[in-house]
Design a protein around this motif. Sequence first.
Motif, PDB file in Angstrom:
ATOM      1  N   THR A 313       0.700  -1.341  -0.038  1.00 34.92           N
ATOM      2  CA  THR A 313      -0.225  -0.549  -0.094  1.00 34.92           C
ATOM      3  C   THR A 313       1.009   1.839  -0.335  1.00 34.92           C
ATOM      4  O   THR A 313       1.963   0.826   0.536  1.00 34.92           O
ATOM      5  CB  THR A 313      -0.986   0.087   0.838  1.00 34.92           C
ATOM      6  OG1 THR A 313      -0.110  -0.272   2.049  1.00 34.92           O
ATOM      7  CG2 THR A 313      -1.700  -0.788   1.628  1.00 34.92           C
ATOM      8  N   LEU A 314      -0.034   1.770  -0.770  1.00 36.29           N
ATOM      9  CA  LEU A 314       0.806   4.122  -0.662  1.00 36.29           C
ATOM     10  C   LEU A 314      -0.314   4.935  -0.128  1.00 36.29           C
ATOM     11  O   LEU A 314      -0.597   4.649   0.352  1.00 36.29           O
ATOM     12  CB  LEU A 314       1.012   3.943  -2.108  1.00 36.29           C
ATOM     13  CG  LEU A 314       0.786   5.583  -2.283  1.00 36.29           C
ATOM     14  CD1 LEU A 314       2.816   5.644  -1.698  1.00 36.29           C
ATOM     15  CD2 LEU A 314       0.971   6.170  -3.986  1.00 36.29           C
ATOM     16  N   GLY A 318      -0.837  10.632   4.448  1.00 42.91           N
ATOM     17  CA  GLY A 318      -1.160  10.208   5.201  1.00 42.91           C
ATOM     18  C   GLY A 318      -1.666   8.958   5.668  1.00 42.91           C
ATOM     19  O   GLY A 318      -2.188   7.910   6.305  1.00 42.91           O
ATOM     20  N   PHE A 319      -2.721   8.842   4.834  1.00 46.72           N
ATOM     21  CA  PHE A 319      -4.145   8.057   4.336  1.00 46.72           C
ATOM     22  C   PHE A 319      -4.185   7.218   3.291  1.00 46.72           C
ATOM     23  O   PHE A 319      -2.954   7.484   2.334  1.00 46.72           O
ATOM     24  CB  PHE A 319      -4.808   8.651   4.035  1.00 46.72           C
ATOM     25  CG  PHE A 319      -5.668   9.190   5.276  1.00 46.72           C
ATOM     26  CD1 PHE A 319      -6.154   9.340   6.227  1.00 46.72           C
ATOM     27  CD2 PHE A 319      -5.326  11.248   5.313  1.00 46.72           C
ATOM     28  CE1 PHE A 319      -7.459   9.591   7.026  1.00 46.72           C
ATOM     29  CE2 PHE A 319      -5.689  11.582   6.603  1.00 46.72           C
ATOM     30  CZ  PHE A 319      -6.659  10.929   7.083  1.00 46.72           C
ATOM     31  N   LEU A 320      -4.137   5.694   3.027  1.00 45.87           N
ATOM     32  CA  LEU A 320      -4.215   5.429   1.949  1.00 45.87           C
ATOM     33  C   LEU A 320      -4.701   5.823   1.039  1.00 45.87           C
ATOM     34  O   LEU A 320      -5.950   6.272   0.765  1.00 45.87           O
ATOM     35  CB  LEU A 320      -5.450   3.785   2.112  1.00 45.87           C
ATOM     36  CG  LEU A 320      -5.265   2.526   1.392  1.00 45.87           C
ATOM     37  CD1 LEU A 320      -4.142   2.350   0.658  1.00 45.87           C
ATOM     38  CD2 LEU A 320      -6.395   2.259   1.656  1.00 45.87           C
ATOM     39  N   ALA A 321      -3.649   5.882  -0.173  1.00 46.63           N
ATOM     40  CA  ALA A 321      -4.018   5.753  -1.198  1.00 46.63           C
ATOM     41  C   ALA A 321      -4.005   5.994  -2.256  1.00 46.63           C
ATOM     42  O   ALA A 321      -3.889   5.981  -3.603  1.00 46.63           O
ATOM     43  CB  ALA A 321      -3.287   7.395  -1.671  1.00 46.63           C
ATOM     44  N   GLU A 334       0.331   2.598  -8.340  1.00 47.51           N
ATOM     45  CA  GLU A 334      -1.124   2.568  -9.092  1.00 47.51           C
ATOM     46  C   GLU A 334      -2.026   3.641  -7.854  1.00 47.51           C
ATOM     47  O   GLU A 334      -2.198   2.396  -6.717  1.00 47.51           O
ATOM     48  CB  GLU A 334      -1.274   1.285  -9.220  1.00 47.51           C
ATOM     49  CG  GLU A 334      -0.788   0.666  -9.919  1.00 47.51           C
ATOM     50  CD  GLU A 334      -1.573  -0.709 -10.609  1.00 47.51           C
ATOM     51  OE1 GLU A 334      -2.375  -1.102  -8.946  1.00 47.51           O
ATOM     52  OE2 GLU A 334      -1.060  -1.681 -11.156  1.00 47.51           O
ATOM     53  N   PRO A 335      -2.399   4.562  -7.682  1.00 45.38           N
ATOM     54  CA  PRO A 335      -2.973   5.225  -6.741  1.00 45.38           C
ATOM     55  C   PRO A 335      -4.189   5.489  -7.577  1.00 45.38           C
ATOM     56  O   PRO A 335      -4.882   4.552  -8.570  1.00 45.38           O
ATOM     57  CB  PRO A 335      -2.228   6.563  -7.563  1.00 45.38           C
ATOM     58  CG  PRO A 335      -2.413   6.376  -9.212  1.00 45.38           C
ATOM     59  CD  PRO A 335      -1.800   5.180  -9.309  1.00 45.38           C
ATOM     60  N   PHE A 368       4.216   5.258 -13.122  1.00 37.92           N
ATOM     61  CA  PHE A 368       2.766   5.165 -12.317  1.00 37.92           C
ATOM     62  C   PHE A 368       2.269   4.362 -13.378  1.00 37.92           C
ATOM     63  O   PHE A 368       1.595   4.814 -14.656  1.00 37.92           O
ATOM     64  CB  PHE A 368       2.522   6.905 -12.441  1.00 37.92           C
ATOM     65  CG  PHE A 368       2.855   7.376 -11.131  1.00 37.92           C
ATOM     66  CD1 PHE A 368       2.248   7.228 -10.157  1.00 37.92           C
ATOM     67  CD2 PHE A 368       4.050   7.553 -11.558  1.00 37.92           C
ATOM     68  CE1 PHE A 368       2.853   8.605  -8.412  1.00 37.92           C
ATOM     69  CE2 PHE A 368       4.649   8.450  -9.636  1.00 37.92           C
ATOM     70  CZ  PHE A 368       4.449   8.767  -8.989  1.00 37.92           C
ATOM     71  N   GLY A 369       1.146   3.184 -12.608  1.00 37.17           N
ATOM     72  CA  GLY A 369       0.284   3.051 -13.496  1.00 37.17           C
ATOM     73  C   GLY A 369      -0.979   3.258 -13.350  1.00 37.17           C
ATOM     74  O   GLY A 369      -1.326   4.337 -13.607  1.00 37.17           O
ATOM     75  N   THR A 370      -1.805   2.795 -14.473  1.00 34.87           N
ATOM     76  CA  THR A 370      -3.164   2.870 -14.381  1.00 34.87           C
ATOM     77  C   THR A 370      -4.251   3.259 -13.391  1.00 34.87           C
ATOM     78  O   THR A 370      -3.916   2.285 -12.533  1.00 34.87           O
ATOM     79  CB  THR A 370      -3.548   1.791 -15.896  1.00 34.87           C
ATOM     80  OG1 THR A 370      -3.171   2.048 -16.755  1.00 34.87           O
ATOM     81  CG2 THR A 370      -5.100   2.559 -16.316  1.00 34.87           C
ATOM     82  N   VAL A 371      -4.356   4.097 -13.186  1.00 36.82           N
ATOM     83  CA  VAL A 371      -5.183   4.563 -12.010  1.00 36.82           C
ATOM     84  C   VAL A 371      -5.996   3.459 -11.748  1.00 36.82           C
ATOM     85  O   VAL A 371      -6.922   3.670 -13.135  1.00 36.82           O
ATOM     86  CB  VAL A 371      -5.939   6.321 -12.208  1.00 36.82           C
ATOM     87  CG1 VAL A 371      -6.646   6.775 -10.709  1.00 36.82           C
ATOM     88  CG2 VAL A 371      -4.903   7.047 -12.312  1.00 36.82           C
ATOM     89  N   VAL A 372      -6.700   2.909 -10.721  1.00 32.94           N
ATOM     90  CA  VAL A 372      -7.721   1.633 -10.225  1.00 32.94           C
ATOM     91  C   VAL A 372      -8.734   2.726 -10.383  1.00 32.94           C
ATOM     92  O   VAL A 372      -8.632   3.422  -9.219  1.00 32.94           O
ATOM     93  CB  VAL A 372      -7.245   0.733  -9.169  1.00 32.94           C
ATOM     94  CG1 VAL A 372      -8.062   0.327  -8.633  1.00 32.94           C
ATOM     95  CG2 VAL A 372      -5.288   0.326  -9.776  1.00 32.94           C
TER      96      VAL A 372
END
Length: 374
Positions: A313-314, A318-321, A334-335, A368-372
Motif C-alpha cells: 500500500t501507498l 497520511g492516508f491510504l491512496a 497505482e494510485p 505510475f500505472g493506470t489509475v485503479v
Amino acid sequence: MTKKTMTSGAAGAAPVLGARDLNRATLGRQLLLRLAGMSVEGAVTHLLGLQAQNVKPPYHALAARLDGFAPEDLSALMAGRDAVRIVTMRSTIHTHTADDCVTLRPFVQPARDRELTNFRKGLAGVDLDRLAALARDLVEDEPRTMKQLREALCARWPQADPQALAVAARCKLPLVQVTPRGLWGRSGQVVLTTAEHWLGRPAEPAPAPETVVLRYLAAFGPASVKDMQTWAGLTRLREAFERLRPELLTFRDEHGVELFDLPDAPRPDPETPAPPRFLPEFDNLLLSHADRTRVVPPEYRGRSWQGNQAYRTLLVDGFLAGLWKLEEDALVVEPFGRLTREQRAEVTEEGERMLRALYPGTPYDIRFGTVVRD
C-alpha cells in the motif's frame, strides 16, 4: 479529503478527535511522520513486532520508518537470535525481538487456546498435553518442517485430522521459524523449533495486561478497548483499561467511541505534513484498529485486499491512496485517484529513497500505472 480537527464536546465531556487528529497521532507513534534515528531492535520493540507472513514485509516496514535502514541490520538480529519469526497477534506470523517473543506469545496464549476449539472434531481422542510434549521433543531434537511434524503426530494419532494436529502443535507451543528463513536475500523453507530451545532461555510468564495496554497505546494510540482487542486477537481487555483509567487521558472519536491515550504521548497538529510512504502487505498500521478510518478513507475500504491476500500500500498525506508493486525493472505505483503534480514528485522521491535502501545497485524505473478506479 475533509479535514477534521480536535474539538471540545459538551462541558465536562471528553474532547473529540477527528480522523486527521487520529491519523497524525498514529503516524507519529508508528514512526511514519518522519524517519526515525532509532536502532532496528529499538524500532521492532517499540512497534510491538512487525507483520511477517512473508519474508520481505518486515524489511519494507522498517525501510519506511527508519533513517539509514539497511536490510542487513534486521538480518543480523535474526541470525544472532535477537529477533525471531513466530505466531502471535491475530494468529499471524510476526517478527519480534527475543524479549518480546518470550512475553507477548504467553500474553496471546488465550487466543491460541480458543483457536483450538475450531478443530475439536479433528482432535477427538487426542490428549493435547501429550501432543505438546511429543511435538516439543520432536522439534527440540531437530528443527522440523510442519510436514515432518504433522507426519510424526499422525503416526501417534492416525484417527485424527492431520491439519488439526499441526494446528494444535502450533497453538500449544511457541514455535519459531529458524534461520535462514526470514533473512534478506536468503532462501529457506519454514523449519520450526521452540522459542526456548532456539533462544536458549526459559519461557516467561505473561506480562500483566496493563503493561501491554501501555505499550499498545505508545505504538497505536489513541485507541479504544476494541481497537486493542482487534490488534491482539483477544477479548476482555476492558478491565485492564479501567484499572489504568486514572493514569490515562480519554477522548471520543467522531462516532462517540471512547479512546484512551498516554498523557505524554505525541498528538501532532492534524495539519502536520505526512510524507508519502511505501508500506508492505499486512503492515500493522492498517490492521491494528477496529475502526481503520484513521488511515483508510471510507471510499477505499477493502481496496487493499483481495480474498486473504493483502496488497502493498501507498500512503499519501497520511492516508491510504493506492497500491504499489515491484516488477522486473520498475516500481509501479497505482494510485486510487488523481495525484497532483507535487504529490507525484513526492511519491517518486520517496520511491527512490526506498529503492536505494532495499535494492541498491538495482536499476528500477518508477512508473505510475493506470489509475485503479472504483
